[in-house]
Every structure is written in C-alpha cells, then in structure tokens.
Design a protein around this motif. Structure first.
Motif, PDB file in Angstrom:
ATOM      1  N   SER A  48      38.789  44.609  49.800  1.00 33.62           N
ATOM      2  CA  SER A  48      38.549  46.025  50.005  1.00 33.62           C
ATOM      3  C   SER A  48      39.848  46.800  49.875  1.00 33.62           C
ATOM      4  N   TYR A  58      34.972  48.166  47.594  1.00 34.40           N
ATOM      5  CA  TYR A  58      34.712  46.844  48.130  1.00 34.40           C
ATOM      6  C   TYR A  58      34.347  45.869  47.015  1.00 34.40           C
ATOM      7  N   ASP A  60      31.919  43.190  45.477  1.00 31.87           N
ATOM      8  CA  ASP A  60      30.457  43.135  45.552  1.00 31.87           C
ATOM      9  C   ASP A  60      29.980  42.173  46.639  1.00 31.87           C
ATOM     10  N   LYS A  63      30.169  44.149  50.014  1.00 31.25           N
ATOM     11  CA  LYS A  63      29.649  45.513  50.085  1.00 31.25           C
ATOM     12  C   LYS A  63      28.428  45.562  50.990  1.00 31.25           C
TER      13      LYS A  63
END
Length: 124
Positions: A48, A58, A60, A63
């Motif tokens: 992040s 972020y 994936d 997230k």
C-alpha cells in the motif's frame, strides 16, 4: 531519516493487526509513504501507499481488507489489516520516497529510506 515499524505479531486467520511506522528526520505528510512485505522465500512486494496529497493505493491482494492512513501530528503512518489470511504472513516494512524517479510508485526501487520491518504471522 529513520523509519521505525512496529505492531506485527501472531494472529489467527480472520483477525486484525495495526502496523505503525514512525518517522524521524522528515515529515511524512510531505512525501509518499509505502508499505511492502516479504514472505519467506519470496520477493518483496508492494502492499500500500499514501501520497503527500493523501491519495491511497493498494495491491489487489489486500484491497478491501487493508487501510493505510497517517497522523501528521504524530508523524506516523499506519496500516490497518483486517480479515488477515495466512498468505499475508511476512515481514512488513515501511518506506518513504523523497525524490521522484518515475510514476511507478509500486516499485520498491522508488523508495529511498526503509524501516527495519515487523513480522506478521497469520495462522490458519
């Protein structure tokens, strides 16, 4: 410039942790700050980032579960990690980018200073 990461530990899958990155020698609100992690036997990967404008991004894989934030008064950046999974296990490090090299802020090469890392272990 010094960065100190803390807050790691052992947690069960589904649990939460909050990581803290405290900076000295610079003001975190003026720079892009990032969190990266390195799992055993794997390369370091982006987790992040938060820009000086407050724009967040972020990976994936995190997230919707992780949230990055900062506290200017404490000169600290946080990473709130919820719904942790065993694959989140690794050493988490914070970093700061003090110069602009490229737009690829997900690359560790873009960051100039690093903290020592804090270990997060998620058990299944």
């Amino acid at each position: 410039v010094q960065l100190q990461a803390s807050g790691g530990g052992l947690v069960q899958a589904g649990g939460s942790l909050r990581l803290t990155c405290t900076a000295s020698g610079l003001t975190v609100s003026n720079y892009r700050m990032g969190w990266f992690r390195q799992a055993p036997g794997k390369e370091r990967e982006f987790v992040s980032t938060i820009s000086w404008r407050g724009t967040m991004d972020y990976a994936d894989s995190v997230k919707g579960r992780f949230t990055i934030s900062r506290d200017g008064a404490k000169n600290t950046v946080y990473l709130q990690m919820n719904s942790l999974k065993p694959e989140d296990t690794g050493i988490y490090s914070c970093a700061v980018r003090t110069s602009y090299y490229s737009s690829d802020y997900r690359s560790a090469d873009q960051y100039d200073y690093w903290g020592q890392g804090t270990l997060v272990t998620v058990s299944s």
